[in-house]
Design a protein around this motif. Structure first.
Motif, PDB file in Angstrom:
ATOM      1  N   TYR A   1      -4.261  12.105  -8.856  1.00 24.89           N
ATOM      2  CA  TYR A   1      -5.569  12.166  -8.201  1.00 24.89           C
ATOM      3  C   TYR A   1      -6.440  13.242  -8.837  1.00 24.89           C
TER       4      TYR A   1
ATOM      5  N   SER B   1       1.760   6.569  -6.927  1.00 20.58           N
ATOM      6  CA  SER B   1       0.676   7.424  -7.421  1.00 20.58           C
ATOM      7  C   SER B   1       1.001   8.905  -7.271  1.00 20.58           C
TER       8      SER B   1
ATOM      9  N   LEU C   1       0.825  -1.204   0.000  1.00 18.00           N
ATOM     10  CA  LEU C   1       0.000   0.000   0.000  1.00 18.00           C
ATOM     11  C   LEU C   1       0.864   1.261   0.000  1.00 18.00           C
TER      12      LEU C   1
ATOM     13  N   THR D   1       0.946   3.923  -3.015  1.00 20.01           N
ATOM     14  CA  THR D   1       0.637   5.324  -2.744  1.00 20.01           C
ATOM     15  C   THR D   1       1.778   6.231  -3.188  1.00 20.01           C
ATOM     16  N   GLU D   2       3.009   5.811  -2.897  1.00 19.00           N
ATOM     17  CA  GLU D   2       4.165   6.615  -3.329  1.00 19.00           C
ATOM     18  C   GLU D   2       4.228   6.714  -4.842  1.00 19.00           C
TER      19      GLU D   2
ATOM     20  N   VAL E   1      -5.857   3.596  -4.622  1.00 23.36           N
ATOM     21  CA  VAL E   1      -5.773   4.202  -3.288  1.00 23.36           C
ATOM     22  C   VAL E   1      -7.118   4.778  -2.879  1.00 23.36           C
TER      23      VAL E   1
ATOM     24  N   ALA F   1      -3.572   5.761  -8.270  1.00 22.78           N
ATOM     25  CA  ALA F   1      -4.359   6.738  -7.517  1.00 22.78           C
ATOM     26  C   ALA F   1      -5.784   6.247  -7.316  1.00 22.78           C
TER      27      ALA F   1
END
Length: 260
Positions: free
Chosen positions: A41, A28, A21, A25-26, A233, A230
């Protein structure tokens, strides 16, 4: 030694689930070269397809929750009150969606309700949406039924029903004004789990050709690099938000009981 092993296993499990995760996230956040940004995003949230598919899935989730509550609450109530011997059979039936793949269910729907059948639901948008809602309700049935059944175990169903009947209440009044308020936390737990299932479901929506959020995630993942991460997430955050709401609802219910 036992406590050290238990904490070590828990820590290892947390790292095992958290590292992917964190990495996703990094990744994205690296759409803009050299710096972290929320560009991916922003692109996803501004995409009209995201807005349309997410709105569609939310509406379908709410419709599925309403249908599931109307189906499961009276059934679980009646089984606990009048048909306790049927509980093993009902539990077995509600577990079937866990062992029957969604692709089998949706192909069965298409076979039974195509345009050449006696009930051609797939011949119209409304009919297909209705069929998809039934499919979602089937997938969520194990979680919704067990949540409601667990809630019913915490109250004296027979005494509450007899008291309501002695005051002249009918079955609809008993369910709506006596039973449902007492199992509302359990219903909310099942509802949030249903919401999370519907938001991320892919197979049924794709095979029924409906503009849902799950197929949009797959389509985006096949054509973009940073935006799918993104979107994943965001979907993960929605799922965890549902779980947090379940915990809040449970704590609120306990707090209200203590005050009483």
């Amino acid at each position: 030694m036992t406590r050290f092993f238990a904490w070590g296993t828990l820590l290892l499990g947390c790292v095992f689930f958290a590292l992917p995760l964190v990495g996703m996230t990094e990744f994205s956040l690296k759409m803009r070269r050299g710096v972290y940004s929320l560009d991916a995003y922003a692109v996803v949230l501004a995409d009209p397809r995201f807005q349309a598919t997410f709105t569609y899935s939310v509406v379908m989730a709410l419709a599925t929750i309403v249908f599931g509550v109307l189906l499961v609450v009276p059934t679980a109530f009646w089984v606990r009150l009048k048909l306790p011997a049927a509980r093993p059979w009902i539990e077995f039936i509600t577990l079937l969606p866990l062992v029957i793949p969604a692709i089998v269910v949706v192909f069965g729907y298409i076979r039974l309700y195509n345009t050449s059948s006696f009930l051609p639901l797939t011949g119209s948008v409304t009919g297909t949406n209705l069929l998809l809602m039934f499919g979602y309700a089937t997938l969520a049935l194990p979680y919704m039924y067990r949540a409601v059944d667990t809630g019913l175990r915490t109250i004296d169903v027979a005494t509450l029903t007899e008291a309501a009947q002695s005051l002249g209440a009918g079955w609809v009044t008993i369910l709506a004004r006596v039973i449902l308020p007492n199992v509302m936390v359990a219903v909310l737990s099942g509802a949030f789990l249903t919401f999370a299932i519907v938001i991320g479901e892919f197979t049924m929506a794709a095979l029924l050709n409906r503009p849902a959020f799950g197929p949009f995630m797959q389509l985006l993942g096949a054509n973009r690099a940073y935006e799918p991460a993104a979107l994943a997430v965001i979907a993960f955050a929605i799922t965890w938000a549902c779980m947090a709401l379940i915990q809040l609802a449970t704590r609120f219910s306990r707090h209200m009981r203590v005050q009483r």
